[in-house]
Design a protein around this motif. Sequence first.
Motif, PDB file in Angstrom:
ATOM      1  N   ILE A 120      28.188  31.468   5.549  1.00 59.70           N
ATOM      2  CA  ILE A 120      29.460  31.040   6.136  1.00 59.70           C
ATOM      3  C   ILE A 120      29.867  31.964   7.278  1.00 59.70           C
ATOM      4  O   ILE A 120      30.234  31.511   8.378  1.00 59.70           O
ATOM      5  N   MET A 121      29.776  33.261   7.043  1.00 59.95           N
ATOM      6  CA  MET A 121      30.226  34.241   8.031  1.00 59.95           C
ATOM      7  C   MET A 121      29.396  34.211   9.310  1.00 59.95           C
ATOM      8  O   MET A 121      29.876  34.600  10.381  1.00 59.95           O
ATOM      9  N   LEU A 122      28.163  33.754   9.213  1.00 60.27           N
ATOM     10  CA  LEU A 122      27.328  33.637  10.411  1.00 60.27           C
ATOM     11  C   LEU A 122      27.938  32.681  11.430  1.00 60.27           C
ATOM     12  O   LEU A 122      27.697  32.813  12.642  1.00 60.27           O
ATOM     13  N   PHE A 123      28.728  31.723  10.955  1.00 62.13           N
ATOM     14  CA  PHE A 123      29.303  30.706  11.829  1.00 62.13           C
ATOM     15  C   PHE A 123      30.737  31.036  12.259  1.00 62.13           C
ATOM     16  O   PHE A 123      31.331  30.273  13.020  1.00 62.13           O
ATOM     17  N   LEU A 124      31.280  32.134  11.764  1.00 62.05           N
ATOM     18  CA  LEU A 124      32.667  32.468  12.068  1.00 62.05           C
ATOM     19  C   LEU A 124      32.754  33.595  13.097  1.00 62.05           C
ATOM     20  O   LEU A 124      31.932  34.518  13.087  1.00 62.05           O
ATOM     21  N   PRO A 125      33.765  33.549  13.970  1.00 62.65           N
ATOM     22  CA  PRO A 125      33.909  34.570  15.031  1.00 62.65           C
ATOM     23  C   PRO A 125      34.546  35.854  14.514  1.00 62.65           C
ATOM     24  O   PRO A 125      35.671  36.220  14.898  1.00 62.65           O
ATOM     25  N   ALA A 126      33.826  36.543  13.655  1.00 57.92           N
ATOM     26  CA  ALA A 126      34.408  37.699  12.965  1.00 57.92           C
ATOM     27  C   ALA A 126      34.242  39.011  13.726  1.00 57.92           C
ATOM     28  O   ALA A 126      34.640  40.064  13.225  1.00 57.92           O
ATOM     29  N   ASN A 127      33.652  38.966  14.911  1.00 59.66           N
ATOM     30  CA  ASN A 127      33.415  40.196  15.670  1.00 59.66           C
ATOM     31  C   ASN A 127      34.246  40.263  16.944  1.00 59.66           C
ATOM     32  O   ASN A 127      33.952  41.053  17.844  1.00 59.66           O
ATOM     33  N   ARG A 128      35.315  39.473  17.033  1.00 61.11           N
ATOM     34  CA  ARG A 128      36.079  39.388  18.277  1.00 61.11           C
ATOM     35  C   ARG A 128      37.212  40.398  18.367  1.00 61.11           C
ATOM     36  O   ARG A 128      37.959  40.411  19.352  1.00 61.11           O
ATOM     37  N   TYR A 129      37.344  41.213  17.341  1.00 62.30           N
ATOM     38  CA  TYR A 129      38.361  42.272  17.384  1.00 62.30           C
ATOM     39  C   TYR A 129      37.914  43.382  16.441  1.00 62.30           C
ATOM     40  O   TYR A 129      37.223  43.129  15.456  1.00 62.30           O
ATOM     41  N   ALA A 130      38.318  44.616  16.778  1.00 68.66           N
ATOM     42  CA  ALA A 130      37.984  45.796  15.958  1.00 68.66           C
ATOM     43  C   ALA A 130      36.486  45.849  15.664  1.00 68.66           C
ATOM     44  O   ALA A 130      36.075  46.068  14.527  1.00 68.66           O
ATOM     45  N   SER A 131      35.687  45.654  16.703  1.00 69.20           N
ATOM     46  CA  SER A 131      34.236  45.676  16.539  1.00 69.20           C
ATOM     47  C   SER A 131      33.580  46.375  17.714  1.00 69.20           C
ATOM     48  O   SER A 131      34.153  46.447  18.814  1.00 69.20           O
ATOM     49  N   VAL A 132      32.381  46.868  17.484  1.00 69.75           N
ATOM     50  CA  VAL A 132      31.601  47.460  18.566  1.00 69.75           C
ATOM     51  C   VAL A 132      31.274  46.392  19.602  1.00 69.75           C
ATOM     52  O   VAL A 132      31.277  46.649  20.813  1.00 69.75           O
ATOM     53  N   ASP A 133      30.990  45.185  19.123  1.00 71.42           N
ATOM     54  CA  ASP A 133      30.675  44.086  20.041  1.00 71.42           C
ATOM     55  C   ASP A 133      31.813  43.847  21.035  1.00 71.42           C
ATOM     56  O   ASP A 133      31.580  43.688  22.242  1.00 71.42           O
ATOM     57  N   ALA A 134      33.038  43.806  20.538  1.00 74.60           N
ATOM     58  CA  ALA A 134      34.195  43.542  21.399  1.00 74.60           C
ATOM     59  C   ALA A 134      34.455  44.700  22.352  1.00 74.60           C
ATOM     60  O   ALA A 134      34.935  44.500  23.477  1.00 74.60           O
ATOM     61  N   LYS A 135      34.113  45.900  21.927  1.00 81.20           N
ATOM     62  CA  LYS A 135      34.296  47.072  22.799  1.00 81.20           C
ATOM     63  C   LYS A 135      33.260  47.091  23.906  1.00 81.20           C
ATOM     64  O   LYS A 135      33.562  47.402  25.062  1.00 81.20           O
ATOM     65  N   GLN A 136      32.021  46.737  23.554  1.00 82.94           N
ATOM     66  CA  GLN A 136      30.948  46.749  24.542  1.00 82.94           C
ATOM     67  C   GLN A 136      31.014  45.535  25.461  1.00 82.94           C
ATOM     68  O   GLN A 136      30.553  45.588  26.604  1.00 82.94           O
ATOM     69  N   ASN A 137      31.545  44.446  24.939  1.00 77.59           N
ATOM     70  CA  ASN A 137      31.634  43.218  25.714  1.00 77.59           C
ATOM     71  C   ASN A 137      33.054  42.654  25.604  1.00 77.59           C
ATOM     72  O   ASN A 137      33.319  41.743  24.804  1.00 77.59           O
ATOM     73  N   PRO A 138      33.991  43.180  26.415  1.00 78.11           N
ATOM     74  CA  PRO A 138      35.402  42.773  26.315  1.00 78.11           C
ATOM     75  C   PRO A 138      35.635  41.279  26.506  1.00 78.11           C
ATOM     76  O   PRO A 138      36.682  40.763  26.086  1.00 78.11           O
ATOM     77  N   ILE A 140      34.373  38.867  24.921  1.00 78.55           N
ATOM     78  CA  ILE A 140      34.428  38.125  23.656  1.00 78.55           C
ATOM     79  C   ILE A 140      35.690  38.465  22.846  1.00 78.55           C
ATOM     80  O   ILE A 140      35.975  37.812  21.844  1.00 78.55           O
ATOM     81  N   LYS A 141      36.397  39.504  23.284  1.00 72.59           N
ATOM     82  CA  LYS A 141      37.569  39.944  22.529  1.00 72.59           C
ATOM     83  C   LYS A 141      38.625  38.856  22.515  1.00 72.59           C
ATOM     84  O   LYS A 141      38.935  38.239  23.530  1.00 72.59           O
ATOM     85  N   LYS A 142      39.176  38.622  21.335  1.00 75.77           N
ATOM     86  CA  LYS A 142      40.165  37.563  21.174  1.00 75.77           C
ATOM     87  C   LYS A 142      41.096  37.913  20.029  1.00 75.77           C
ATOM     88  O   LYS A 142      40.685  38.563  19.057  1.00 75.77           O
ATOM     89  N   LEU A 143      42.327  37.462  20.122  1.00 79.43           N
ATOM     90  CA  LEU A 143      43.320  37.760  19.089  1.00 79.43           C
ATOM     91  C   LEU A 143      43.473  36.635  18.083  1.00 79.43           C
ATOM     92  O   LEU A 143      44.106  36.819  17.041  1.00 79.43           O
ATOM     93  N   SER A 144      42.898  35.460  18.384  1.00 74.24           N
ATOM     94  CA  SER A 144      43.143  34.295  17.547  1.00 74.24           C
ATOM     95  C   SER A 144      41.843  33.656  17.076  1.00 74.24           C
ATOM     96  O   SER A 144      40.745  33.984  17.550  1.00 74.24           O
ATOM     97  N   MET A 145      42.010  32.713  16.162  1.00 72.32           N
ATOM     98  CA  MET A 145      40.905  31.887  15.679  1.00 72.32           C
ATOM     99  C   MET A 145      41.494  30.562  15.226  1.00 72.32           C
ATOM    100  O   MET A 145      42.695  30.486  14.920  1.00 72.32           O
TER     101      MET A 145
END
Length: 441
Positions: A120-138, A140-145
Amino acid sequence: MKKHLFREIDNAPLIVFRIFFGFLLACETFGAILTGWVKENLVRPQFTFSHIGMEWLQPLPGNGMYYYFAVMGVLGLLVMIGYKYRITLGLYTVLWAGAYFMQKTSYNNHYYLLLLVCIIMLFLPANRYASVDAKQNPEIKKLSMPAWCSWVMIAQVAIVYFFATIAKFYPDWLDGTFTKNLLDRSTSGAFHEIATQKWFYLFIAYAGIFFDLLVIPLLLFKKTRTIAFIASLIFHIFNSITLQIGIFPFFALTFVVFFYPPEKIRKLFFRKKPQLINPGYTDEGKVVLKYFFIPYIIVQLFLPLRHHLIKGDVLWTEEGHRLSWRMMLRSRGGSTFFKVVNKATGETILYNIRKVLTPKQKNSMESKADMIWQTAQYIKKDFKVQGIDVAVYANSKASVNGHEWKTLIDPDTDLANTDWNYFFHCPWILLYDADGNLVKQ
């Protein structure tokens, strides 16, 4: 319904869940090494009782499985911090699926739930905040879902509790037989004296039913949400202490974040996270929801019901037991001896099963028809290597919840040359009526 599913909400619950989930994944896998679980179930055995059809999936040789689980532990930590989220979680999911399907001596429902939630989590945007991914690639950063992200998780945990409730409506649970037996062997000291009194084990039995039945509805309503959360804390901590079932109690508690208002979760865990201003609606994930999650939930609703299509009592045959949320429901005892006959000479060959199975494997196998069948298949292959064609018969008796011992397997059936029916009843598993009389098949 469409507007409700696709309205924008703060993604704090999903982000918090990712952090907790990744940490628990690491705890589960590193803990499996440190507690000796890997050694006992995957390193020490000569062969493992893989899920039928997955016999090709065998443990790595030597110390390979220690490295296998260590890699999973590291991947869990990377999921927690949100580094290359879908790659690390995808790798963990594949490796965990391998570990899950390659052995069932220590089958546990939360292993299955872990696998499902990973998918399930593979399909959810769980890395768009408080993540290394969001820091390295701003970007993708998002506040909502979209709100459906929370509802998918709620639906999954609701299915677990619903079928766990339904499964408890059978005589040995309702009269406290199972809970009495369980508490008798899992408690000690002064508490054992209390736990084995009728009033207490009956209370535990019915508290289990009412908790499983009501916890999700109570969490969904604001007025009862906190009461349900406190009840969940007490219930799961009690289970953790008395039953020692690993991370499951804490894993179950993490789902609570999806029931509280996202804004409350944001204020509690991410005080510096900007507030979501003027949320609207989004079509994000529409295709995934329609073509993956809706069919997925339908399958999850019907899979636990499959034992009703299989002849016999699932508590006795175990056909359709797994993948059905029949959790902590019964205890089984068994005694099985194998008779090996050389087909060419008719000679009976002595076969010491203790040379093949660990004590834990033997104890688990003796009361479960599928594992008895798999052992017979192993014996057949063992003799085939020596150029001997054999028939393998099982003299097997089993008892459920301490009741009368009855013959489980037809002693006249050559299990080495019999197929396993994965979807329907295997006629060599003997059936009995309500009075304990053998049923002709």
